[in-house]
Motif scaffolding. Structure first.
Motif, PDB file in Angstrom:
ATOM      1  N   SER A  53       0.827  -1.206   0.000  1.00 60.30           N
ATOM      2  CA  SER A  53       0.000   0.000   0.000  1.00 60.30           C
ATOM      3  C   SER A  53       0.862   1.257   0.000  1.00 60.30           C
ATOM      4  N   GLU A  54       1.906   1.269   0.814  1.00 58.01           N
ATOM      5  CA  GLU A  54       2.781   2.440   0.889  1.00 58.01           C
ATOM      6  C   GLU A  54       3.558   2.636  -0.399  1.00 58.01           C
ATOM      7  N   TYR A  55       4.023   1.545  -0.990  1.00 54.75           N
ATOM      8  CA  TYR A  55       4.765   1.679  -2.243  1.00 54.75           C
ATOM      9  C   TYR A  55       3.839   2.072  -3.388  1.00 54.75           C
ATOM     10  N   ARG A  56       2.579   1.617  -3.321  1.00 55.38           N
ATOM     11  CA  ARG A  56       1.610   2.020  -4.348  1.00 55.38           C
ATOM     12  C   ARG A  56       1.410   3.530  -4.351  1.00 55.38           C
ATOM     13  N   GLN A  57       1.489   4.155  -3.169  1.00 54.42           N
ATOM     14  CA  GLN A  57       1.364   5.613  -3.089  1.00 54.42           C
ATOM     15  C   GLN A  57       2.459   6.276  -3.922  1.00 54.42           C
ATOM     16  N   PHE A  58       3.649   5.737  -3.867  1.00 57.47           N
ATOM     17  CA  PHE A  58       4.769   6.213  -4.683  1.00 57.47           C
ATOM     18  C   PHE A  58       4.468   6.030  -6.167  1.00 57.47           C
ATOM     19  N   VAL A  59       4.002   4.853  -6.534  1.00 61.48           N
ATOM     20  CA  VAL A  59       3.685   4.566  -7.938  1.00 61.48           C
ATOM     21  C   VAL A  59       2.593   5.495  -8.451  1.00 61.48           C
ATOM     22  N   TRP A  98       1.792   8.452  -7.337  1.00 60.45           N
ATOM     23  CA  TRP A  98       2.312   9.820  -7.436  1.00 60.45           C
ATOM     24  C   TRP A  98       3.109   9.992  -8.720  1.00 60.45           C
ATOM     25  N   VAL A  99       3.944   9.015  -9.046  1.00 52.03           N
ATOM     26  CA  VAL A  99       4.744   9.091 -10.273  1.00 52.03           C
ATOM     27  C   VAL A  99       3.839   9.070 -11.502  1.00 52.03           C
ATOM     28  N   LYS A 100       2.851   8.173 -11.490  1.00 56.14           N
ATOM     29  CA  LYS A 100       1.921   8.088 -12.618  1.00 56.14           C
ATOM     30  C   LYS A 100       1.175   9.401 -12.805  1.00 56.14           C
ATOM     31  N   ASP A 101       0.692   9.973 -11.706  1.00 50.22           N
ATOM     32  CA  ASP A 101      -0.031  11.250 -11.750  1.00 50.22           C
ATOM     33  C   ASP A 101       0.868  12.351 -12.323  1.00 50.22           C
ATOM     34  N   SER A 102       2.120  12.411 -11.863  1.00 53.19           N
ATOM     35  CA  SER A 102       3.042  13.461 -12.314  1.00 53.19           C
ATOM     36  C   SER A 102       3.358  13.327 -13.798  1.00 53.19           C
ATOM     37  N   ILE A 103       3.546  12.091 -14.254  1.00 57.05           N
ATOM     38  CA  ILE A 103       3.865  11.863 -15.666  1.00 57.05           C
ATOM     39  C   ILE A 103       2.702  12.303 -16.556  1.00 57.05           C
ATOM     40  N   VAL A 104       1.486  11.922 -16.177  1.00 50.76           N
ATOM     41  CA  VAL A 104       0.308  12.298 -16.973  1.00 50.76           C
ATOM     42  C   VAL A 104       0.127  13.813 -16.991  1.00 50.76           C
ATOM     43  N   ARG A 105       0.253  14.453 -15.843  1.00 49.88           N
ATOM     44  CA  ARG A 105       0.079  15.909 -15.780  1.00 49.88           C
ATOM     45  C   ARG A 105       1.162  16.629 -16.593  1.00 49.88           C
ATOM     46  N   THR A 106       2.369  16.096 -16.579  1.00 45.51           N
ATOM     47  CA  THR A 106       3.447  16.704 -17.367  1.00 45.51           C
ATOM     48  C   THR A 106       3.157  16.591 -18.859  1.00 45.51           C
ATOM     49  N   LYS A 107       2.719  15.408 -19.292  1.00 41.46           N
ATOM     50  CA  LYS A 107       2.384  15.207 -20.700  1.00 41.46           C
ATOM     51  C   LYS A 107       1.248  16.134 -21.137  1.00 41.46           C
ATOM     52  N   LEU A 108       0.234  16.257 -20.292  1.00 41.45           N
ATOM     53  CA  LEU A 108      -0.898  17.137 -20.613  1.00 41.45           C
ATOM     54  C   LEU A 108      -0.450  18.589 -20.691  1.00 41.45           C
ATOM     55  N   ALA A 109       0.392  19.012 -19.754  1.00 45.69           N
ATOM     56  CA  ALA A 109       0.852  20.407 -19.725  1.00 45.69           C
ATOM     57  C   ALA A 109       1.712  20.731 -20.944  1.00 45.69           C
ATOM     58  N   ILE A 110       2.562  19.792 -21.342  1.00 45.60           N
ATOM     59  CA  ILE A 110       3.427  20.029 -22.504  1.00 45.60           C
ATOM     60  C   ILE A 110       2.606  20.156 -23.773  1.00 45.60           C
ATOM     61  N   LEU A 111       1.633  19.259 -23.958  1.00 48.79           N
ATOM     62  CA  LEU A 111       0.803  19.336 -25.161  1.00 48.79           C
ATOM     63  C   LEU A 111      -0.016  20.623 -25.159  1.00 48.79           C
ATOM     64  N   ILE A 168      -1.748  -0.121 -17.853  1.00 46.81           N
ATOM     65  CA  ILE A 168      -0.731   0.925 -17.886  1.00 46.81           C
ATOM     66  C   ILE A 168       0.604   0.324 -18.317  1.00 46.81           C
ATOM     67  N   ASP A 169       1.321   1.034 -19.164  1.00 43.93           N
ATOM     68  CA  ASP A 169       2.672   0.624 -19.540  1.00 43.93           C
ATOM     69  C   ASP A 169       3.602   0.964 -18.372  1.00 43.93           C
ATOM     70  N   VAL A 170       3.873  -0.032 -17.525  1.00 45.11           N
ATOM     71  CA  VAL A 170       4.614   0.248 -16.287  1.00 45.11           C
ATOM     72  C   VAL A 170       6.057   0.667 -16.558  1.00 45.11           C
ATOM     73  N   LYS A 171       6.585   0.344 -17.731  1.00 44.97           N
ATOM     74  CA  LYS A 171       7.951   0.766 -18.053  1.00 44.97           C
ATOM     75  C   LYS A 171       8.062   2.273 -18.248  1.00 44.97           C
ATOM     76  N   SER A 172       6.912   2.922 -18.449  1.00 44.76           N
ATOM     77  CA  SER A 172       6.920   4.378 -18.612  1.00 44.76           C
ATOM     78  C   SER A 172       6.906   5.100 -17.263  1.00 44.76           C
ATOM     79  N   LEU A 173       6.711   4.343 -16.190  1.00 42.40           N
ATOM     80  CA  LEU A 173       6.659   4.949 -14.859  1.00 42.40           C
ATOM     81  C   LEU A 173       8.075   5.093 -14.318  1.00 42.40           C
ATOM     82  N   LYS A 174       8.691   6.212 -14.643  1.00 43.66           N
ATOM     83  CA  LYS A 174      10.077   6.462 -14.251  1.00 43.66           C
ATOM     84  C   LYS A 174      10.148   7.665 -13.317  1.00 43.66           C
ATOM     85  N   TYR A 175      10.965   7.530 -12.302  1.00 41.38           N
ATOM     86  CA  TYR A 175      11.176   8.614 -11.338  1.00 41.38           C
ATOM     87  C   TYR A 175      12.585   9.143 -11.534  1.00 41.38           C
ATOM     88  N   LYS A 176      12.681  10.442 -11.788  1.00 38.44           N
ATOM     89  CA  LYS A 176      13.981  11.078 -12.020  1.00 38.44           C
ATOM     90  C   LYS A 176      14.301  12.020 -10.869  1.00 38.44           C
TER      91      LYS A 176
END
Length: 454
Positions: A85-91, A93-106, A195-203
């Motif tokens: 459950s705790e690690y899912r929170q991390f996942v 958050w990363v998924k949310d950030s990636i989607v929001r970044t993609k939306l903002a860039i477009l 979801i393509d889990v390989k796209s879930l990257k944290y930098k």
């Protein structure tokens, strides 16, 4: 003219001295008010010294843990392994950030802002410059276009919730972005969108303080030479349940263990050492982002424990104990097993568990730490060297070595025999490996706490 000048200086001096709160005294620089607090889900491990290593017979004959008296500073430690459950929170958050970044860039490429709705609701916050601060405008004017993508440092809008139901997508541009994070139809089955889990990257970036400190005497390098950037795929490797055991039916664990709510309170596995380090960085960022919004001082970093810290916490203050509960036996006075491991002649289920158990199972040790023996082995920050105890410091010892990819794991697991559950037993795994029997817990250095008497 000279009298006028002197009068002006005296007037300025008078204004300065009248407005000073220090009254000429050395009072120190006053920063933000500090609110020390016990981190959620952690226990305080008090500083102390102990005899690290095997004081009893080394049944494994590895001879890699000779006794050594060491001292460690106070620190907080998770009372359980990090759960699914705790690690899912991390996942998430990363998924949310990636989607929001993609939306903002477009939205930025299309020139669509919040006033136009649709994907514009997710445009960068600085897109509406009428509401931007002077600082935001300065950063946008002077740093826009810098970085790998040209969008680094621009604030994401989190005012609107993300829409996951396909029937509620606001426009075609939003649909395009959401479609890009899922696997293609050829890779999907049973009508499920995955979801393509390989796209879930944290930098993230971090500074190699130890390397910088050792190089400072030479003085030929600048600060930026020691800033490291990491990009890590953070989704657990669920295939470990099958790859770790040949000719064994473990497909249900592969399919359900990480994501199903039935396993929420079980320890996360399939996590490499690099992924555990990324989680620690994110946990620090997540807490400090909240502190920033409250105008509170930042907390110090969450991290993996050193090998010495882990052993000290596992012993629970008991000198010379073989296991976290102190005694040399794995069965209690009432005939119950004290941990989740492979007892007797390989009967996995004899301890009432076939695989892992919930993180708060069995009795905690005297530091209130659960499952410091068995359930899952745990990553530490230390690199493995069989002769490390011969040269590490007696004060906060740590065998850290960035060139050594073998990292110490401790505690034994659900698939190990009792020898590996002993608090002094050392084992290792490679930093890029993930296993169905290795998890982790985090620590944070102690810096004081609130005075409960006030």
């Amino acid at each position: 003219m000279k009298k006028l000048l002197l009068s002006s200086i005296a007037f300025v001096f008078l204004l300065t001295s009248c407005g000073s709160k220090q009254k000429g005294e050395l009072t120190g620089v006053q920063g933000k008010k500090w609110y020390p607090e016990k981190p959620y889900g952690m226990e305080l491990i008090p500083r102390g010294s102990f005899i690290m290593g095997k004081s009893e017979e080394d049944q494994g004959k590895l001879l890699n843990a000779p006794t050594k008296t060491v001292t460690v500073r106070s620190f907080y430690m998770d009372d359980t392994e990090i759960t699914n459950s705790e690690y899912r929170q991390f996942v998430e958050w990363v998924k949310d950030s990636i989607v929001r970044t993609k939306l903002a860039i477009l939205a930025d490429e299309l020139g669509i802002g919040p006033e136009e709705g649709g994907i514009g609701d997710y445009a960068f916050k600085d897109a509406d410059t009428t509401r931007a601060s002077v600082y935001d405008k300065y950063m946008l004017d002077n740093y826009s276009g810098m970085g790998e993508t040209g969008y680094e440092g621009r604030a994401l809008s989190k005012d609107e919730d993300l829409v996951w139901n396909t029937s509620d997508y606001p426009d075609e541009y939003y649909t395009e972005i959401m479609d890009s994070i899922y696997l293609s139809e050829e890779e999907s089955y049973n009508g499920q969108r995955t979801i393509d889990v390989k796209s879930l990257k944290y930098k993230y970036s971090w500074m190699d303080i130890e390397a910088a400190a050792r190089a400072s005497v030479k003085g030929n390098k600048s600060r930026k030479d020691f800033i490291r950037t990491e990009e890590v795929e953070i989704y657990p490797d669920t295939t470990v349940w099958i790859r770790d055991f040949s000719y064994s039916y473990n497909e249900p664990m592969h399919n359900d263990y990480f994501w199903h709510d039935a396993y929420s309170e079980y320890p996360v596995v399939g996590i490499s050492w690099q992924q555990a380090k990324a989680f620690c960085n994110w946990r620090t960022k997540f807490k400090n982002d909240d502190n920033k919004s409250r105008n509170r001082q930042f907390v110090n970093q969450f991290r993996l424990p050193t090998e010495a810290e882990w052993e000290y916490a596992a012993r629970g203050g008991i000198e010379g104990g073989t296991y976290p509960w102190g005694g040399p036996y794995v069965i209690s006075d009432t005939g119950c097993f004290m941990a989740n491991f492979k007892p007797q002649r390989g009967d996995y289920a004899a301890d009432a568990a076939l695989y892992t158990v919930e993180a708060k199972s069995y009795e905690p040790n005297d530091f209130n730490m659960y499952n410091m023996a068995g359930n899952v082995s745990e990553w530490t920050n230390s690199s493995y060297d069989p002769s490390a105890y011969d040269y590490v410091s007696t004060m906060n010892p740590n065998g850290g070595d960035s060139s050594n990819t073998r990292k110490v794991i401790r505690g034994g697991s659900w698939k190990d025999v009792a020898y590996f559950l002993q608090v002094s037993t050392r084992d290792y795994e490679y930093a890029d490996s993930a296993r169905s029997y290795i998890g982790f817990r985090t620590v944070q250095d102690y810096m004081g706490e609130e005075d409960s008497t006030q």
